[in-house]
Design a protein around this motif. Structure first.
Motif, mmCIF file in Angstrom:
data_model
loop_
_atom_site.group_PDB
_atom_site.id
_atom_site.type_symbol
_atom_site.label_atom_id
_atom_site.label_comp_id
_atom_site.label_asym_id
_atom_site.label_seq_id
_atom_site.Cartn_x
_atom_site.Cartn_y
_atom_site.Cartn_z
ATOM 1 N N MET A 77 1.077 -1.485 -0.149
ATOM 2 C CA MET A 77 -0.031 0.001 -0.118
ATOM 3 C C MET A 77 1.665 1.712 0.129
ATOM 4 O O MET A 77 0.361 2.428 -0.745
ATOM 5 C CB MET A 77 -0.896 0.304 0.853
ATOM 6 N N GLN A 78 2.035 1.166 1.123
ATOM 7 C CA GLN A 78 2.972 2.458 0.717
ATOM 8 C C GLN A 78 3.538 2.703 -0.547
ATOM 9 O O GLN A 78 3.790 4.418 -1.005
ATOM 10 C CB GLN A 78 4.112 1.990 1.862
ATOM 11 N N THR A 79 3.545 1.883 -1.176
ATOM 12 C CA THR A 79 4.539 1.692 -2.529
ATOM 13 C C THR A 79 3.298 2.337 -3.402
ATOM 14 O O THR A 79 3.673 3.556 -4.708
ATOM 15 C CB THR A 79 4.972 0.490 -2.924
ATOM 16 N N LEU A 80 2.476 2.345 -3.214
ATOM 17 C CA LEU A 80 1.525 2.650 -4.640
ATOM 18 C C LEU A 80 0.903 4.078 -3.957
ATOM 19 O O LEU A 80 0.722 5.250 -4.861
ATOM 20 C CB LEU A 80 -0.044 1.787 -4.373
ATOM 21 N N ILE A 81 0.825 4.364 -2.580
ATOM 22 C CA ILE A 81 0.501 5.829 -2.193
ATOM 23 C C ILE A 81 1.513 6.547 -2.687
ATOM 24 O O ILE A 81 1.597 7.503 -3.574
ATOM 25 C CB ILE A 81 0.475 6.368 -0.385
ATOM 26 N N ARG A 82 3.284 6.153 -2.431
ATOM 27 C CA ARG A 82 3.720 7.533 -2.824
ATOM 28 C C ARG A 82 4.360 7.271 -4.291
ATOM 29 O O ARG A 82 5.182 8.287 -4.504
ATOM 30 C CB ARG A 82 5.130 6.551 -2.510
ATOM 31 N N HIS A 83 3.891 6.368 -5.101
ATOM 32 C CA HIS A 83 4.306 6.546 -6.486
ATOM 33 C C HIS A 83 2.975 6.966 -7.198
ATOM 34 O O HIS A 83 2.892 7.346 -8.036
ATOM 35 C CB HIS A 83 4.144 5.468 -7.233
ATOM 36 N N ASP A 84 1.941 8.023 -6.010
ATOM 37 C CA ASP A 84 0.503 8.240 -6.868
ATOM 38 C C ASP A 84 -0.217 7.813 -7.624
ATOM 39 O O ASP A 84 -0.724 7.813 -8.593
ATOM 40 C CB ASP A 84 0.628 9.156 -6.965
ATOM 41 N N PHE A 85 -0.375 6.418 -7.508
ATOM 42 C CA PHE A 85 -1.006 5.522 -8.032
ATOM 43 C C PHE A 85 -2.823 5.174 -7.392
ATOM 44 O O PHE A 85 -3.589 4.050 -8.445
ATOM 45 C CB PHE A 85 -0.592 3.849 -8.145
ATOM 46 N N VAL A 86 -2.732 5.766 -6.197
ATOM 47 C CA VAL A 86 -4.359 5.496 -5.607
ATOM 48 C C VAL A 86 -5.297 6.455 -6.628
ATOM 49 O O VAL A 86 -5.254 7.506 -6.046
ATOM 50 C CB VAL A 86 -3.650 5.475 -4.077
ATOM 51 N N VAL A 87 -5.915 5.706 -6.519
ATOM 52 C CA VAL A 87 -7.282 6.772 -7.302
ATOM 53 C C VAL A 87 -8.486 7.745 -6.324
ATOM 54 O O VAL A 87 -8.644 8.298 -6.089
ATOM 55 C CB VAL A 87 -8.324 6.105 -8.586
ATOM 56 N N LEU A 88 -9.314 6.194 -5.433
ATOM 57 C CA LEU A 88 -9.677 6.041 -3.824
ATOM 58 C C LEU A 88 -9.275 6.235 -2.475
ATOM 59 O O LEU A 88 -8.693 4.613 -2.791
ATOM 60 C CB LEU A 88 -10.666 6.095 -4.625
ATOM 61 N N TYR A 89 -9.618 5.816 -2.065
ATOM 62 C CA TYR A 89 -9.630 6.011 -1.323
ATOM 63 C C TYR A 89 -11.170 5.428 0.155
ATOM 64 O O TYR A 89 -11.822 6.940 0.216
ATOM 65 C CB TYR A 89 -9.082 6.287 0.434
ATOM 66 N N ARG A 90 -11.928 4.184 0.295
ATOM 67 C CA ARG A 90 -12.488 4.173 0.769
ATOM 68 C C ARG A 90 -11.895 3.477 2.412
ATOM 69 O O ARG A 90 -11.802 2.610 2.051
ATOM 70 C CB ARG A 90 -13.513 2.654 -0.193
ATOM 71 N N LEU A 91 -12.923 4.513 3.033
ATOM 72 C CA LEU A 91 -12.596 3.911 4.325
ATOM 73 C C LEU A 91 -13.808 3.406 5.888
ATOM 74 O O LEU A 91 -14.835 4.235 4.924
ATOM 75 C CB LEU A 91 -11.971 4.673 4.844
ATOM 76 N N LEU A 92 -14.060 2.752 6.115
ATOM 77 C CA LEU A 92 -14.819 2.466 7.044
ATOM 78 C C LEU A 92 -14.223 3.139 8.055
ATOM 79 O O LEU A 92 -13.197 2.212 9.119
ATOM 80 C CB LEU A 92 -15.014 0.707 7.848
ATOM 81 N N VAL A 93 -15.152 3.575 9.673
ATOM 82 C CA VAL A 93 -14.732 4.134 11.003
ATOM 83 C C VAL A 93 -15.253 3.796 11.671
ATOM 84 O O VAL A 93 -16.454 4.403 11.631
ATOM 85 C CB VAL A 93 -14.173 5.609 10.717
ATOM 86 N N TYR A 94 -14.599 2.995 12.757
ATOM 87 C CA TYR A 94 -15.549 2.821 13.554
ATOM 88 C C TYR A 94 -14.460 3.669 14.466
ATOM 89 O O TYR A 94 -13.674 3.601 15.917
ATOM 90 C CB TYR A 94 -14.903 1.147 14.074
ATOM 91 N N PRO A 95 -16.145 3.911 15.558
ATOM 92 C CA PRO A 95 -15.503 4.626 16.982
ATOM 93 C C PRO A 95 -14.820 3.829 18.088
ATOM 94 O O PRO A 95 -15.763 3.988 19.169
ATOM 95 C CB PRO A 95 -16.991 5.709 17.205
ATOM 96 N N VAL A 96 -14.083 3.197 17.908
ATOM 97 C CA VAL A 96 -13.797 2.010 19.021
ATOM 98 C C VAL A 96 -12.194 2.804 19.230
ATOM 99 O O VAL A 96 -11.896 2.632 17.992
ATOM 100 C CB VAL A 96 -13.710 0.873 19.151
ATOM 101 N N VAL A 97 -11.838 2.711 19.749
ATOM 102 C CA VAL A 97 -10.029 2.482 20.637
ATOM 103 C C VAL A 97 -9.942 1.157 21.413
ATOM 104 O O VAL A 97 -9.870 1.013 22.322
ATOM 105 C CB VAL A 97 -9.357 3.816 21.854
#
Length: 59
Positions: free
Chosen positions: A1-21
Motif C-alpha cells: 500500500m505504501q508503494t502505491l501511495i508514494r507513486h500516486d497510484f491510488v485513485v480513491l480511498y474507501r474507509l470504514l471508521v469505527y468509533p472504538v479505541v
C-alpha cells in the motif's frame, strides 16, 4: 500500500471508521508521508460506523 501511495497510484480511498479505541493500530500513511484528501462521500450507520470516500487532491 505504501508503494502505491508514494507513486500516486491510488485513485480513491474507501474507509470504514469505527468509533472504538483499541490500542495503537496500524497507520494508513507512513510517518513523513503527506497526502491531501478531498472528501467525496460520507455515510453513517446506526452502529456509529462511518463509511468515507476520499480522493487525493492532485496538483
Amino acid at each position: 500500500m505504501q508503494t502505491l501511495i508514494r507513486h500516486d497510484f491510488v485513485v480513491l480511498y474507501r474507509l470504514l471508521v469505527y468509533p472504538v479505541v483499541v490500542g495503537k493500530g496500524k497507520h494508513l500513511f507512513q510517518e513523513g508521508t503527506t497526502v491531501t484528501l478531498k472528501l467525496l462521500e460520507s455515510q453513517s450507520f446506526s452502529s456509529s460506523v462511518a463509511a468515507l470516500v476520499f480522493e487525493p487532491e492532485r496538483e
